[in-house]
Write a protein that holds these residues in place. Structure first.
Motif, PDB file in Angstrom:
ATOM      1  N   UNK A   1       1.866   9.645  -8.917  1.00  0.00           N
ATOM      2  CA  UNK A   1       2.757   9.917 -10.055  1.00  0.00           C
ATOM      3  C   UNK A   1       2.050   9.643 -11.379  1.00  0.00           C
ATOM      4  N   UNK A   2       1.309   8.532 -11.460  1.00  0.00           N
ATOM      5  CA  UNK A   2       0.611   8.194 -12.703  1.00  0.00           C
ATOM      6  C   UNK A   2      -0.471   9.223 -13.014  1.00  0.00           C
ATOM      7  N   UNK A   3      -1.242   9.606 -12.012  1.00  0.00           N
ATOM      8  CA  UNK A   3      -2.330  10.567 -12.227  1.00  0.00           C
ATOM      9  C   UNK A   3      -1.780  11.947 -12.582  1.00  0.00           C
ATOM     10  N   UNK A   4      -0.717  12.355 -11.933  1.00  0.00           N
ATOM     11  CA  UNK A   4      -0.148  13.667 -12.237  1.00  0.00           C
ATOM     12  C   UNK A   4       0.454  13.680 -13.641  1.00  0.00           C
ATOM     13  N   UNK A   5       1.045  12.561 -14.063  1.00  0.00           N
ATOM     14  CA  UNK A   5       1.590  12.479 -15.414  1.00  0.00           C
ATOM     15  C   UNK A   5       0.486  12.567 -16.459  1.00  0.00           C
ATOM     16  N   UNK A   6      -0.713  12.108 -16.090  1.00  0.00           N
ATOM     17  CA  UNK A   6      -1.866  12.185 -17.000  1.00  0.00           C
ATOM     18  C   UNK A   6      -2.592  13.525 -16.886  1.00  0.00           C
ATOM     19  N   UNK A   7      -1.980  14.473 -16.150  1.00  0.00           N
ATOM     20  CA  UNK A   7      -2.528  15.815 -15.954  1.00  0.00           C
ATOM     21  C   UNK A   7      -3.815  15.803 -15.133  1.00  0.00           C
ATOM     22  N   UNK A   8      -3.812  14.931 -14.110  1.00  0.00           N
ATOM     23  CA  UNK A   8      -4.880  14.900 -13.116  1.00  0.00           C
ATOM     24  C   UNK A   8      -4.253  15.123 -11.748  1.00  0.00           C
TER      25      UNK A   8
ATOM     26  N   UNK B   1       0.821  -1.221   0.000  1.00  0.00           N
ATOM     27  CA  UNK B   1       0.000   0.000   0.000  1.00  0.00           C
ATOM     28  C   UNK B   1       0.850   1.263   0.000  1.00  0.00           C
ATOM     29  N   UNK B   2       1.853   1.326   0.854  1.00  0.00           N
ATOM     30  CA  UNK B   2       2.685   2.531   0.937  1.00  0.00           C
ATOM     31  C   UNK B   2       3.446   2.770  -0.362  1.00  0.00           C
ATOM     32  N   UNK B   3       3.961   1.703  -0.953  1.00  0.00           N
ATOM     33  CA  UNK B   3       4.715   1.824  -2.201  1.00  0.00           C
ATOM     34  C   UNK B   3       3.814   2.310  -3.335  1.00  0.00           C
ATOM     35  N   UNK B   4       2.614   1.715  -3.435  1.00  0.00           N
ATOM     36  CA  UNK B   4       1.703   2.069  -4.524  1.00  0.00           C
ATOM     37  C   UNK B   4       1.076   3.452  -4.327  1.00  0.00           C
ATOM     38  N   UNK B   5       1.043   3.905  -3.100  1.00  0.00           N
ATOM     39  CA  UNK B   5       0.449   5.222  -2.827  1.00  0.00           C
ATOM     40  C   UNK B   5       1.168   6.311  -3.607  1.00  0.00           C
ATOM     41  N   UNK B   6       2.476   6.287  -3.609  1.00  0.00           N
ATOM     42  CA  UNK B   6       3.241   7.304  -4.334  1.00  0.00           C
ATOM     43  C   UNK B   6       3.143   7.092  -5.843  1.00  0.00           C
TER      44      UNK B   6
END
Length: 238
Positions: free
Chosen positions: A176-183, A167-172
């Motif tokens: 990162x994935x959402x911000x890269x998609x401009x969300x 959970x902690x690893x995937x949280x970051x």
């Protein structure tokens, strides 16, 4: 007696005119609100109008225009407490905003009357009544227009079910994935589930999104190692 010494017939007549105008204009606004069965009806709007008129009129007589300006400022802020009392939130729906705004305008009508701005008081009353009556058909027409999800503001969230150990690893990685998609992500909450897994809840900053782009971003999250499922939700904006 202080009353006899300070009494001036011209000032008293001016006060009578101010209160009569405030009463008449408040009645006009309040009658329309009463007819629509709003929380603040006839008497409330009249009392707000004549109260504001008297405060401003009193300040005019005691310390002139400068004093009236200070009192008007207090009337504007003070009426906010009264307006807050008619605003009610039911789930995601908020009721009473128009009623509160009408009370605010009634105070302005009364303040104009108290400052001997009679024509402005009457003119403002006309605009308030026009806003509450003539604009109703336009509001109804706009409400009936078809609209897509992308054209309306809402709060979007992305939910992922992940193993507790990751959970902690995937949280970051989710951020990162959402911000890269401009969300841009407002926050990511971590909640434990009864089945032993964890749920990551990412709330997006965006209030209006393209559904296809969000679907694509969530699809990428599903392919992250350890992600058991991923989906997004939409709720009405506050």
């Amino acid at each position: 007696m202080p009353f006899i010494a300070s009494f001036e017939a011209s000032d008293f007549v001016s006060t009578i005119i101010s209160l009569l105008v405030a009463f008449a204009m408040g009645t006009a606004i309040g009658a329309e609100r009463q007819y629509r069965q709003r929380t603040a009806g006839l008497r409330t709007n009249v009392l707000v109008a004549i109260g504001a008129a008297q405060f401003v009129d009193m300040a005019m007589h005691l310390s002139g225009p400068d004093g009236a300006v200070r009192v008007v400022a207090y009337v504007v802020s003070g009426i906010g407490f009264l307006g807050a009392g008619v605003i009610m939130k039911e789930g995601t729906n908020i009721r009473g905003l128009n009623t509160a705004a009408t009370l605010w305008c009634s105070a302005a009508v009364g303040a104009c009357a108290g400052a001997d701005l009679i024509a402005q008081s009457v003119l403002l009353t006309g605009f308030v009544l026009a806003g509450n009556t003539l604009l109703r058909p336009l509001v109804g027409a706009l409400e009936r227009l078809p609209r897509s999800e992308e054209s309306t503001e809402a709060t979007y969230g992305v939910s992922l079910i992940v193993p507790v150990a990751r959970a902690a690893e995937l949280r970051s990685k989710v951020s990162a994935v959402l911000e890269a998609a401009k969300f841009p992500v407002d926050e990511v909450e971590l909640q434990d589930r009864p089945d032993g897994s964890s749920e990551l809840l990412a709330t997006l900053v965006n209030t209006s999104v393209r559904v296809a782009e969000l679907d694509a971003a969530v699809a990428r999250l599903r392919h992250l190692p350890g992600v058991m499922s991923a989906d997004w939700t939409r709720s009405a904006a506050d």
